[in-house]
Scaffold this active site. Structure first.
Site, short mmCIF file in Angstrom:
data_model
loop_
_atom_site.label_atom_id
_atom_site.label_comp_id
_atom_site.label_asym_id
_atom_site.label_seq_id
_atom_site.Cartn_x
_atom_site.Cartn_y
_atom_site.Cartn_z
N HIS A 91 73.56 86.94 20.94
CA HIS A 91 73.94 86.77 22.46
C HIS A 91 74.36 85.23 22.53
O HIS A 91 73.83 84.33 21.71
CB HIS A 91 72.84 86.90 23.31
CG HIS A 91 72.82 86.88 24.97
ND1 HIS A 91 73.10 85.93 25.57
CD2 HIS A 91 73.24 88.02 25.56
CE1 HIS A 91 73.23 86.06 26.73
NE2 HIS A 91 73.43 87.40 26.98
N ASP A 101 64.73 86.15 19.38
CA ASP A 101 65.27 86.58 20.59
C ASP A 101 65.08 87.99 20.99
O ASP A 101 65.24 88.82 20.25
CB ASP A 101 66.78 86.38 20.81
CG ASP A 101 67.28 86.83 22.08
OD1 ASP A 101 66.52 87.42 22.95
OD2 ASP A 101 68.47 86.76 22.30
N LYS A 137 64.64 91.61 32.62
CA LYS A 137 64.86 93.00 31.78
C LYS A 137 63.75 93.88 31.66
O LYS A 137 63.97 94.95 30.84
CB LYS A 137 65.63 92.59 30.38
CG LYS A 137 66.80 91.73 30.66
CD LYS A 137 67.22 91.38 29.41
CE LYS A 137 68.50 90.24 29.48
NZ LYS A 137 69.75 90.86 29.78
N CYS A 150 78.44 88.90 26.37
CA CYS A 150 77.96 87.66 26.08
C CYS A 150 77.66 87.65 24.45
O CYS A 150 76.68 86.89 24.12
CB CYS A 150 76.80 86.89 26.74
SG CYS A 150 77.10 86.94 28.36
C1 LIG Z 1 69.81 89.55 23.22
C2 LIG Z 1 69.66 88.74 24.50
N1 LIG Z 1 69.43 87.51 24.33
C3 LIG Z 1 69.38 86.60 25.48
C4 LIG Z 1 69.88 87.09 26.73
C5 LIG Z 1 69.76 86.09 27.80
O1 LIG Z 1 68.98 86.56 28.89
P1 LIG Z 1 69.24 85.68 30.25
O2 LIG Z 1 70.29 85.79 30.74
O3 LIG Z 1 67.90 86.43 31.10
O4 LIG Z 1 68.43 84.22 29.86
C6 LIG Z 1 70.24 88.45 26.77
C7 LIG Z 1 70.59 88.95 28.12
O5 LIG Z 1 71.64 89.54 28.30
C8 LIG Z 1 70.41 89.27 25.72
O6 LIG Z 1 70.65 90.60 25.97
#
Ligand SMILES: Cc1ncc(COP(=O)(O)O)c(C=O)c1O
Lengths: 168, 434
Positions: free
Chosen positions: B147, B224, B250, B390
Site C-alpha cells: 500500500h 503492515d 478496518k 493505493c
Molecule cells: C495494507 C494497507 N496498509 C495501509 C493502509 C492505510 O490505512 P489507513 O488509510 O487507515 O492509514 C491500508 C488501507 O487501505 C491498507 O490496506
C-alpha cells in the site's frame, strides 16, 4: 445508471473519434486521475488562421473508464477545427454542466454529443473522469499559445476555471 | 500462517442486527450489499454506544486535569489501550496510538530520518538509536505489493538520507517472488517493511521466513498488519518482527485511531515524531527532553473517544472469536472464488486458490474498465472499491491499470455473494461485450 451510460457515451467509448497521437503539435501533456488511475496523453496543434487562432488538431492516447475515454472522443469532436474562442466556450459549457450536480442539463444545439454527459453530474466520483481530457486539452492549449507563429495578441484565458484540475 | 479455522460459526443474521446501516437502501430503493470492508468496515452499535457513553459521562482532557472527570477520562483512555493491546497479545506500554496505520508507518519511517538528521550534527538521541541512523547506500527493502502507506514514507526516508529502496517483486499470481531474497537481503539492509496481507491482491505473506532473513542481517522488521489483524487471530509478540502497524477503522472501530506496536527496545530507542504537549519530560527555552514510550509518540490531546470505541470493537470481535472470524471469511472467500470463476470474462487479480489468501478479491472484466464495473455493481446496491487501491505499483506489476475489489466481513453471508455474482454477470451486457 442508464442516465450515466447513455448510448452516445457507449458509442464513443467503442468507436473513439480522433484517437492517436499526431504531428504536428506545439504542446503535449500527460494528465492522470490519481484516484482511479485514468491517464491521457494529449497534443494540441494551434494555427493562426488569418489572425484567428484555430484548434487545428487535438490528438490523444489514453486509458481509463468508459466515461473518461468517451469524453476524450467527444472532446475531439467538439474542439478540433474550432476557433480557440469557440473551443474555450465549449470547454466552459461542458465544465459548468458536469460540475452542476445535475442542475444544468446542457443544450444539445450548442453542445452536440457532449450533452450526453449531463448524467455524470449526479455521480460526483465520475465528474473527474469526464473532465480529465478536457482539462488536459486546456493545459496543452495554454502551453501551445506561446509557440504559435505570428500570434502576438492571444485571446485571454480569463474566465476559464482552473479548479478541478486533474493532474494530481 | 496457521489460522485456527472453525467454519460457519458466525450467526450473520444476529450480527447484522448490530449494524443498522446495513438495513438502509441505496440508489433508489435497492438493498445495500456492503462488500468494501477492506477499505473500511461498518461499526456495530456497541462501538457507537461506547463513544457516546464516554462523551456523556466522562469527557475531559486526559493526563492533565486535577478533577474527577479528567481522572475518569484518563482511566478510560489507558483502559482502552490495555484492552486493545490485549487483543493483539501485547503489553499496554508497547502500543502507541496514532491517527491510522499510515501515521503508524510514518512514525517508524521518521524514526530513521529524524535519527539520521540529528546524528549528523551530534544532537542528543535515545540510547540504542544507532539502529535508526542511516548512511548513504544503506538499503530499505519493501515489496511490490505495498500500500502507498508502506511505500511512500520509505521513499521519503531514502530521499532524505541517501538510503536505497529495494523491493521484492511479484509472481504472476500475485505472491512474493522470494527466489532472489538472498540477493535482496544483504548486510546493507537496515529495514524490511512489508504487508502481512495485501489489500490489492488478498495475498497473505509468509512473515516468519522474511522476518528471519531480515533479522539475520540485523535489519529492523516492520509489518503492515492493516489487512490482517481485523481478519485473523494475532499475537504480535509471536511474529518475530519489531513493529506492527494497523488501523482501527478496518476492524469495526472508529476512524481517527490507529496503532503502532513495537518491542520495548525498539520504542525506547526511537526519537519522537510529532512533538508538542504531552510527549515531553522537561521543557526549557533552549531544549526539551522526552517522555518514555508510548507517550513520547503521542503529542497533544489524544483521540480518547476513538480509543474507547476501538476497545469496544475488540470486545465485539473477541466475543465472536477471531478464529471464527477467520473461518467465516475463509468460507465466504471460497464461495466467492467459485462463483466468480463461473462468470465468463472475469479474471482474478491475485491468488485464485485458497492457499494463503484473505477475503479481499480483486478482479477485472474483459472489455470493461474496473471503474465501470464498480458503477454497474453500484446500480444493484453492491458497494465495492475500484481503482489502484493505493497500490499502484502492484497493479502495474500485475499488468492492470486498476481492478474492482470485493471484500466481505463478519456481516456478509452467501446471499450477499450471490447478489454480487448475479450483478457481476450483467456487467458485460451493459457494455455490449457479451
Ligand atoms: C495494507 C494497507 N496498509 C495501509 C493502509 C492505510 O490505512 P489507513 O488509510 O487507515 O492509514 C491500508 C488501507 O487501505 C491498507 O490496506
Amino acid at each position: 445508471m442508464e442516465d450515466l451510460y447513455q448510448e452516445i457515451i457507449l458509442d464513443h467509448y467503442r468507436n473513439p473519434q480522433g484517437r492517436g497521437l499526431r504531428e504536428p503539435f506545439q504542446a503535449q501533456v500527460h494528465h492522470v486521475n490519481p484516484t482511479c488511475g485514468d491517464e491521457i496523453d494529449l497534443r494540441v496543434h494551434l494555427e493562426d488562421d488569418n489572425g484567428v487562432m484555430r484548434v487545428a488538431d487535438v490528438s490523444y492516447e489514453g486509458q481509463g473508464c468508459s466515461i473518461s475515454q468517451a469524453s476524450a472522443s467527444v472532446m475531439y469532436d467538439s474542439l478540433a477545427g474550432r476557433t480557440l474562442d469557440e473551443a474555450l466556450e465549449a470547454l466552459g459549457r461542458f465544465q459548468e454542466m458536469v460540475q452542476s450536480k445535475g442542475e444544468i442539463a446542457g443544450d444539445e444545439d450548442t453542445m452536440g454529443d457532449a450533452v450526453a454527459f449531463a448524467g455524470v453530474a449526479k455521480y460526483p466520483a465520475r465528474v473527474k473522469c469526464a473532465l480529465l481530457p478536457w482539462l488536459a486539452w486546456k493545459d496543452a492549449a495554454m502551453q501551445s499559445m506561446d509557440d504559435v507563429p505570428s500570434m502576438d495578441d492571444v485571446p485571454s484565458m480569463a474566465g476559464v476555471r482552473v479548479e478541478g484540475e486533474s493532474n494530481g | 500462517m496457521s489460522v485456527a479455522i472453525s467454519p460457519g460459526t458466525i450467526d450473520v443474521r444476529r450480527v447484522r442486527e448490530d449494524f443498522p446501516i446495513l438495513d438502509r437502501s441505496v440508489r433508489g430503493g435497492g438493498r445495500l450489499v456492503y462488500l468494501d470492508s477492506a477499505a473500511t468496515t461498518q461499526k456495530p452499535l456497541a462501538v457507537l454506544d461506547a463513544e457516546r457513553d464516554y462523551y456523556l459521562t466522562s469527557n475531559a482532557a486526559v493526563h492533565r486535569g486535577a478533577h474527577q472527570l479528567a481522572e475518569e477520562a484518563t482511566e478510560a483512555f489507558e483502559g482502552a489501550r490495555a484492552r486493545i493491546a490485549d487483543f493483539v497479545g501485547a503489553r499496554a506500554d508497547d502500543v502507541v496510538f496514532t491517527r491510522n496505520a499510515t501515521e503508524s508507518l510514518n512514525l517508524m519511517a521518521y524514526a530513521f530520518s529524524n535519527a539520521t538528521a540529528k546524528a549528523a550534527h551530534g544532537a542528543p538521541l535515545p540510547p540504542g538509536a544507532e539502529r535508526f541512523i542511516l548512511r548513504e547506500g544503506d538499503e530499505i527493502l519493501v515489496t511490490e505489493m505495498e500500500h502507498h502507506a508502506n511505500l511512500v514514507p520509505w521513499q521519503e526516508v531514502c530521499s532524505k538520507t541517501g538510503a536505497i529502496l529495494r523491493w521484492i517483486p511479484l509472481t504472476p499470481d500475485g505472491r512474493l517472488d522470494l527466489s532472489s531474497l538472498s540477493d535482496l537481503v544483504t548486510d546493507r539492509t537496515r529495514v524490511v517493511s512489508f504487508t502481512q496481507q495485501s489489500n490489492l491482491l488478498g495475498t497473505i505473506n509468509p512473515v516468519a521466513p522474511l522476518a528471519q532473513a531480515a533479522r539475520a542481517v540485523g535489519a529492523l522488521v516492520v509489518l503492515d498488519a492493516c489487512q490482517s489483524i481485523p481478519h485473523m487471530p494475532t499475537d504480535v509478540t509471536a511474529l518475530g518482527v519489531d513493529a506492527v502497524a494497523w488501523s482501527g477503522h478496518k476492524m469495526l472501530g472508529p476512524t481517527g485511531i490507529g496503532c503502532l506496536w513495537a518491542t520495548p527496545e525498539t520504542l525506547a530507542s526511537m526519537p519522537p515524531f510529532i512533538t508538542g504537549g504531552s510527549m515531553i519530560e522537561t521543557v526549557t527555552m533552549e531544549a526539551s527532553t522526552f517522555a518514555e514510550p508510548p507517550k513520547r509518540f503521542e503529542a497533544g490531546v489524544p483521540m480518547v473517544a476513538q480509543a474507547v470505541g476501538l476497545a469496544a470493537a475488540c470486545d465485539y470481535l473477541d466475543a465472536l472469536g477471531m478464529g471464527n472470524v477467520a473461518g467465516h471469511e475463509a468460507s465466504l472467500t471460497a464461495y466467492a472464488l467459485e462463483g466468480i470463476a463461473d462468470v465468463p470474462g472475469v479474471t482474478i487479480v491475485g491468488p485464485a486458490d485458497l492457499v494463503d489468501r484473505g477475503s479481499a478479491i480483486s478482479f477485472t472484466v474483459d472489455g470493461v474498465h474496473p471503474h465501470d464495473v464498480g458503477q454497474v455493481l453500484d446500480s444493484s446496491g453492491i458497494a465495492v472499491r475500484v481503482g489502484h487501491h493505493c497500490a499502484w505499483p502492484g497493479c502495474r506489476a500485475m499488468g492492470v491499470p486498476a481492478t474492482t475489489r470485493m471484500s466481505p466481513y463478519i456481516y456478509n453471508d452467501t446471499d450477499d455473494i450471490d447478489d454480487f455474482i448475479q450483478a457481476l454477470g450483467r456487467v458485460r451486457q451493459v457494455f455490449g461485450e457479451a
